[in-house]
Design a protein around this motif. Structure first.
Motif, PDB file in Angstrom:
ATOM      1  N   ARG A 154       0.846  -1.213   0.000  1.00  0.00           N
ATOM      2  CA  ARG A 154       0.000   0.000   0.000  1.00  0.00           C
ATOM      3  C   ARG A 154       0.872   1.250   0.000  1.00  0.00           C
ATOM      4  NH1 ARG A 154      -1.360   3.302   4.213  1.00  0.00           N
ATOM      5  NH2 ARG A 154      -3.231   4.610   3.924  1.00  0.00           N
ATOM      6  N   SER A 155       1.914   1.246   0.820  1.00  0.00           N
ATOM      7  CA  SER A 155       2.799   2.416   0.891  1.00  0.00           C
ATOM      8  C   SER A 155       3.522   2.637  -0.436  1.00  0.00           C
ATOM      9  CB  SER A 155       3.828   2.216   2.009  1.00  0.00           C
ATOM     10  OG  SER A 155       3.196   2.072   3.269  1.00  0.00           O
ATOM     11  N   ILE A 156       4.005   1.557  -1.056  1.00  0.00           N
ATOM     12  CA  ILE A 156       4.679   1.684  -2.349  1.00  0.00           C
ATOM     13  C   ILE A 156       3.710   2.226  -3.404  1.00  0.00           C
ATOM     14  CG2 ILE A 156       5.816   0.386  -4.195  1.00  0.00           C
ATOM     15  CD1 ILE A 156       6.792  -1.592  -2.062  1.00  0.00           C
ATOM     16  N   THR A 157       2.485   1.710  -3.389  1.00  0.00           N
ATOM     17  CA  THR A 157       1.487   2.135  -4.370  1.00  0.00           C
ATOM     18  C   THR A 157       1.121   3.604  -4.201  1.00  0.00           C
ATOM     19  OG1 THR A 157       0.578  -0.109  -4.337  1.00  0.00           O
ATOM     20  CG2 THR A 157      -0.791   1.603  -5.323  1.00  0.00           C
ATOM     21  N   MET A 158       1.022   4.065  -2.963  1.00  0.00           N
ATOM     22  CA  MET A 158       0.699   5.476  -2.725  1.00  0.00           C
ATOM     23  C   MET A 158       1.799   6.386  -3.250  1.00  0.00           C
ATOM     24  SD  MET A 158      -1.049   5.338   1.077  1.00  0.00           S
ATOM     25  CE  MET A 158      -1.473   7.086   1.057  1.00  0.00           C
ATOM     26  N   GLN A 159       3.055   5.963  -3.140  1.00  0.00           N
ATOM     27  CA  GLN A 159       4.156   6.754  -3.700  1.00  0.00           C
ATOM     28  C   GLN A 159       4.072   6.796  -5.222  1.00  0.00           C
ATOM     29  OE1 GLN A 159       7.830   5.194  -2.219  1.00  0.00           O
ATOM     30  NE2 GLN A 159       7.334   5.550  -0.068  1.00  0.00           N
ATOM     31  N   ILE A 160       3.746   5.646  -5.803  1.00  0.00           N
ATOM     32  CA  ILE A 160       3.630   5.602  -7.270  1.00  0.00           C
ATOM     33  C   ILE A 160       2.470   6.487  -7.739  1.00  0.00           C
ATOM     34  CG2 ILE A 160       3.120   4.067  -9.219  1.00  0.00           C
ATOM     35  CD1 ILE A 160       4.457   1.818  -7.616  1.00  0.00           C
ATOM     36  N   ARG A 161       1.356   6.450  -6.997  1.00  0.00           N
ATOM     37  CA  ARG A 161       0.157   7.191  -7.407  1.00  0.00           C
ATOM     38  C   ARG A 161       0.400   8.687  -7.473  1.00  0.00           C
ATOM     39  NH1 ARG A 161      -4.903   7.139  -3.426  1.00  0.00           N
ATOM     40  NH2 ARG A 161      -3.505   8.625  -2.386  1.00  0.00           N
ATOM     41  N   THR A 162       1.265   9.207  -6.615  1.00  0.00           N
ATOM     42  CA  THR A 162       1.508  10.659  -6.573  1.00  0.00           C
ATOM     43  C   THR A 162       2.643  11.101  -7.495  1.00  0.00           C
ATOM     44  OG1 THR A 162       2.987  10.327  -4.671  1.00  0.00           O
ATOM     45  CG2 THR A 162       0.673  10.810  -4.200  1.00  0.00           C
ATOM     46  N   ALA A 163       3.251  10.162  -8.230  1.00  0.00           N
ATOM     47  CA  ALA A 163       4.344  10.515  -9.137  1.00  0.00           C
ATOM     48  C   ALA A 163       3.828  11.332 -10.312  1.00  0.00           C
ATOM     49  CB  ALA A 163       5.048   9.244  -9.624  1.00  0.00           C
ATOM     50  N   ALA A 164       4.710  12.167 -10.846  1.00  0.00           N
ATOM     51  CA  ALA A 164       4.313  13.069 -11.934  1.00  0.00           C
ATOM     52  C   ALA A 164       3.915  12.304 -13.192  1.00  0.00           C
ATOM     53  CB  ALA A 164       5.464  14.037 -12.240  1.00  0.00           C
ATOM     54  N   TYR A 165       4.629  11.199 -13.495  1.00  0.00           N
ATOM     55  CA  TYR A 165       4.315  10.468 -14.728  1.00  0.00           C
ATOM     56  C   TYR A 165       2.946   9.795 -14.665  1.00  0.00           C
ATOM     57  CZ  TYR A 165       6.049   6.433 -12.061  1.00  0.00           C
ATOM     58  OH  TYR A 165       6.261   5.473 -11.100  1.00  0.00           O
ATOM     59  N   ILE A 166       2.434   9.562 -13.445  1.00  0.00           N
ATOM     60  CA  ILE A 166       1.090   9.006 -13.318  1.00  0.00           C
ATOM     61  C   ILE A 166       0.054  10.063 -13.694  1.00  0.00           C
ATOM     62  CG2 ILE A 166      -0.589   8.023 -11.715  1.00  0.00           C
ATOM     63  CD1 ILE A 166       1.652   6.130 -12.427  1.00  0.00           C
ATOM     64  N   GLU A 167       0.307  11.296 -13.241  1.00  0.00           N
ATOM     65  CA  GLU A 167      -0.597  12.394 -13.595  1.00  0.00           C
ATOM     66  C   GLU A 167      -0.609  12.612 -15.105  1.00  0.00           C
ATOM     67  OE1 GLU A 167      -2.653  13.857 -11.601  1.00  0.00           O
ATOM     68  OE2 GLU A 167      -1.920  12.725  -9.857  1.00  0.00           O
ATOM     69  N   LEU A 168       0.583  12.528 -15.713  1.00  0.00           N
ATOM     70  CA  LEU A 168       0.657  12.686 -17.165  1.00  0.00           C
ATOM     71  C   LEU A 168      -0.104  11.580 -17.876  1.00  0.00           C
ATOM     72  CD1 LEU A 168       4.405  13.745 -17.611  1.00  0.00           C
ATOM     73  CD2 LEU A 168       2.365  15.173 -17.900  1.00  0.00           C
ATOM     74  N   ALA A 169      -0.003  10.361 -17.339  1.00  0.00           N
ATOM     75  CA  ALA A 169      -0.724   9.239 -17.950  1.00  0.00           C
ATOM     76  C   ALA A 169      -2.223   9.439 -17.857  1.00  0.00           C
ATOM     77  CB  ALA A 169      -0.314   7.928 -17.277  1.00  0.00           C
ATOM     78  N   LYS A 170      -2.700   9.964 -16.718  1.00  0.00           N
ATOM     79  CA  LYS A 170      -4.133  10.219 -16.566  1.00  0.00           C
ATOM     80  C   LYS A 170      -4.595  11.305 -17.521  1.00  0.00           C
ATOM     81  CE  LYS A 170      -4.565   8.777 -11.719  1.00  0.00           C
ATOM     82  NZ  LYS A 170      -4.890   9.211 -10.331  1.00  0.00           N
ATOM     83  N   VAL A 171      -3.779  12.372 -17.654  1.00  0.00           N
ATOM     84  CA  VAL A 171      -4.132  13.437 -18.593  1.00  0.00           C
ATOM     85  C   VAL A 171      -4.206  12.895 -20.012  1.00  0.00           C
ATOM     86  CG1 VAL A 171      -3.324  15.597 -19.629  1.00  0.00           C
ATOM     87  CG2 VAL A 171      -3.193  15.267 -17.154  1.00  0.00           C
TER      88      VAL A 171
END
Length: 460
Positions: free
Chosen positions: A339-356
């Motif tokens: 869960r902790s690893i996933t939360m770090q991944i979720r807040t990464a910039a490349y995740i936001e770019l992927a969602k956009v």
């Protein structure tokens, strides 16, 4: 779609991961240990019969095996010359009512055979035979035994009052020696002894054993049967025997595939649960995260072994059911870390770019979250196997979960029940304990070897 060759886990290709693992000393050691474990498991699966569990729990099957016998190779270390197990067999096919066999055996041992068995297979309830034994000794004397009534598949010769009396009469007639056979013990060892200076000593040399078998129902005759003579030894096989006569080598061998299967399946199930819960809680957040986090905390606080003991007593779990319950009760700590690893991944910039860019949550999980979690998941599987094996061995040592199969823990349970260590029967205690340690060490070494893959700071 990415090609398989371009798949990257923790920033590395599969080839790079393999290179890091194989190039390390710990990696090479773990591979060698795995070869031993897998090789032994395959050998056990090929050589042991499918119904070995039921055979192990059938005392009649082990009746002609020596009891509490050390391994045969102790003869090379002790110099005491313990007689090993010897079997002579002949297949017969005759309508006649009488068969005769002659066997030769060289007694070169200081401690002679314990007993003598006549084995007839198959043996129906309506068939009975009369047996006579004539044993010519190296000193030229002949001991005659019989008539003996044979009404079962296995006939123990030496403990009958008739045979004891005939052996005593032999010593009295030939040596003027009044032999005393201890109560409950066989008279057979005295067949291979002599009197010298007023005391009993082993008589070494060639013995010729003649067996005459007569069918008590001449109309049926002998028929098609396997007829064997078995001299019960004082040592047996590679790993000796226990108080029942179990061949401990076969019992230890049977534990290899079972231990590995149970350990690996447990680790896969518990890791899968941890990944599912950790990813869902860390990536979805909100109410889902709150509920799954509280569930994870509850699982962490559960005393898994105690619950497993209670369930094993109440539900009479077999080893596979116990493994499943253990997996259900043991994923909490791993899920919290994922869960902790996933939360770090979720807040990464490349995740936001992927969602956009329109990427779905499932695509992000599959292409970004999972590749970073997989190395840790592999680590969880590796470290989870020895924990499961040790836990289930502990249950077996309490005679729970799989007591009907020769697991290493189950062998140790009966060793403790019969006081094997106090009686000096080390071969009943030390080998299963060492094998449990061997499996645990194998996976611990493997875990250490993959640490540079999981933790980039350890890479050179």
């Amino acid at each position: 779609m990415a090609k398989v060759s371009e798949l990257r886990i923790a920033g590395m290709t599969l080839g790079e991961i393999t290179k890091i693992y194989v190039s390390s000393t710990l990696g090479k050691v773990s591979i060698a240990l795995f070869v031993i474990l897998i090789g032994a498991s395959i050998y056990a699966a090929v050589t042991l019969p499918p119904n070995f569990g039921s055979l192990w729990n059938n005392p009649l099957y082990w009746q002609i095996y020596p009891k509490d016998a050390p391994p045969a190779w102790v003869n090379y270390l002790s110099g005491n010359g313990y007689a090993p197990q010897v079997m002579f067999g002949r297949e017969v096919s005759t309508q006649g009512s009488t068969v005769r066999f002659s066997f030769r055996v060289d007694n070169e041992y200081s401690v002679p055979w314990r007993d003598l068995y006549i084995v007839i297979k198959p043996m129906s309830g309506s068939s009975t035979f009369t047996a006579y034994l004539s044993i010519r000794r190296p000193d030229g004397y002949v001991i005659t035994i019989g008539p003996l009534l044979i009404s079962s598949m296995y006939t123990e010769v030496g403990t009958t009052q008739q045979v004891e009396s005939q052996v005593i009469q032999f010593y009295l007639a030939k040596y003027g020696y009044m032999l005393t056979v201890p109560q409950g013990l066989s008279a057979v060892p005295y067949i291979f002894s002599t009197v010298s200076s007023g005391s009993l000593k082993p008589l070494k040399g060639i013995y010729v054993i003649n067996l005459t078998l007569i069918a008590n129902n001449p109309s049926k005759g002998i028929g098609n049967r396997l007829i064997s003579l078995v001299l019960e030894g004082n040592v047996y096989g590679l790993m000796g025997t226990d108080a029942v006569g179990h061949d401990l080598w076969l019992g230890l061998l049977a534990g290899f595939p079972l231990s590995l299967e149970v350990g690996v399946v447990y680790a896969l199930i518990s890791t899968a649960i941890a990944i599912a819960v950790g990813l869902a809680a860390g990536f979805m957040g909100g109410v889902v995260d709150e509920v799954l986090t509280r569930l994870t905390d509850f699982v962490i606080l559960i005393p898994a072994f105690v619950i497993l003991v209670v369930l094993s007593v109440l539900l009479r779990l077999n080893i596979w059911q116990a493994m499943l319950y253990l997996a259900i009760l043991s994923w909490g700590g791993a899920a919290r870390i994922i869960r902790s690893i996933t939360m770090q991944i979720r807040t990464a910039a490349y995740i936001e770019l992927a969602k956009v860019g329109g990427a779905s949550n499932l695509w992000i999980l599959r292409n970004h979250a999972l590749p970073q979690i997989l190395p840790y998941a592999l680590y969880l599987i590796v470290v989870g196997v020895p924990g499961a094996i040790l836990t289930l061995a502990g249950l077996n040592f309490l005679n729970l979960a799989g007591a009907n199969y020769p697991t290493w823990g189950n062998i140790l349970y009966y060793a403790e029940q019969y006081g094997a260590l106090e009686s000096g029967m080390w071969w009943w205690v030390v080998p299963p304990g060492l094998l449990i340690v061997l499996v645990a060490v194998t996976f611990i070494v493997t875990a250490l070897a993959i640490e540079p893959i999981v933790n980039p700071r350890l890479r050179r």
